[in-house]
Write an enzyme that holds these catalytic residues in place. Structure first.
Site, PDB file in Angstrom:
ATOM      1  N   GLU A 191       0.838  -1.197   0.000  1.00 44.86           N
ATOM      2  CA  GLU A 191       0.000   0.000   0.000  1.00 44.86           C
ATOM      3  C   GLU A 191       0.872   1.246   0.000  1.00 44.86           C
ATOM      4  O   GLU A 191       1.986   1.237   0.547  1.00 44.86           O
ATOM      5  CB  GLU A 191      -0.931   0.053   1.222  1.00 44.86           C
ATOM      6  N   THR A 192       0.340   2.289  -0.618  1.00 46.58           N
ATOM      7  CA  THR A 192       0.950   3.618  -0.549  1.00 46.58           C
ATOM      8  C   THR A 192      -0.108   4.579  -0.034  1.00 46.58           C
ATOM      9  O   THR A 192      -1.262   4.541  -0.467  1.00 46.58           O
ATOM     10  CB  THR A 192       1.461   4.067  -1.927  1.00 46.58           C
TER      11      THR A 192
END
Length: 294
Positions: A45-46
């Site tokens: 995830e970012t």
């Protein structure tokens, strides 16, 4: 160019735990650009900061393939970067996410950020019929008899839904060779983001593995959102010791993929009901870079 950071969450060692991308200034990015940057970073995830002010930080989370409502390990990674950027001192910080508001707490040692704690949203639970037990066992590549009968099998969420499958011991957990296509299909049918297998290591310590092919993540190394939901599920069913209206526990995850991490969880309980879920961990900066767009 857009600056980004790669951060290891739920560990003090760069390259261990779970990697997250962090973009502190994403106000100018479109949805498509955030998705492209998340794919470029390639972390599970970012997290993108789209607006901040008055102690509120609005964020969005993207996997390499899609947006998700919430991500625990990326939140811990973001907390470290906010502190190191000087955006977070003595004042409280609350994240505005698609899953609701998430208050953060910073623990420092000798003035250096040590741990980031998040209060996750109130837990939700869904019971599963007995027929799902065999389907989940088959998808995980095990015999149904390897599922622990004394611990809860069910779905829970503190921001992102998962199905929790208890196993008899860590040996079974470490040996899992899931059919990811079957896991993805079951996740879609059950309307959850992942299938989370866990095994007891003590009265309040558990080892875990999290499979999320539906979200584009074959195996998530260390999962903060699911750790909070699991401990809430255990506390709600009386499977954690409670003292002074408080239950604590630790999740060990990531060993199976070579990036071990550790998640601490604190549950507040009143009259047998879970009233608050707090998840904490350390983080370490791996590297920083710039994205030029497509």
């Amino acid at each position: 160019m857009i600056a980004y950071s790669e951060v290891s969450a739920f560990t003090e060692t760069p390259g261990q735990g779970n990697q997250a991308g962090v973009v502190l200034d994403a106000a100018s990015l479109s949805d498509a650009e955030m998705q492209a940057l998340a794919a470029f970073v390639g972390a599970p995830e970012t997290v993108f900061v789209t607006r901040r002010g008055g102690g509120l930080v609005r964020v969005r989370y993207f996997t390499p393939t899609q947006e998700v409502d919430f991500c625990g390990h990326a939140t811990v990674a973001l907390g470290l970067m906010l502190a190191q950027a000087g955006w977070w001192g003595a004042e409280a910080v609350t994240l505005e996410t698609l899953a609701g508001r998430v208050p953060l707490r910073l623990v420092c040692e000798a003035g250096v950020p040590k741990q980031i704690w998040m209060q996750q949203r109130g837990p939700q639970f869904r019971a599963l019929g007995r027929e799902w037990r065999s389907h989940l066992a088959e998808a995980l590549g095990i015999d149904e008899r390897m599922i622990h009968r004394g611990l809860p099998l069910g779905a829970a969420s503190t921001g992102l839904w998962s199905v929790f499958v208890p196993l008899l011991d860590g040996i079974i957990l470490d040996g899992l060779e899931p059919d990811l296509a079957a896991v993805e299909r079951l996740s879609a049918e059950l309307e959850v983001g992942s299938v989370y297998a866990y095994a007891p290591m003590g009265v309040n310590r558990f080892a875990a593995r999290d499979f999320a092919p539906l979200l584009g993540i074959p195996e998530d190394p260390v999962t903060g959102s699911s750790a909070g939901a699991l401990m809430a599920l255990l506390a709600a069913q009386g499977r954690l010791p409670v003292k002074h209206n408080r239950a604590v526990g630790v999740i060990y995850q990531g060993h199976a993929v070579g990036t071990p991490g550790e998640i601490e969880v604190e549950i507040e309980v009143q009259d047998g009901q879970v009233t608050a879920v707090h998840v904490g961990g350390c983080a370490a900066l791996d590297r920083e870079g710039y994205w030029q767009g497509e």
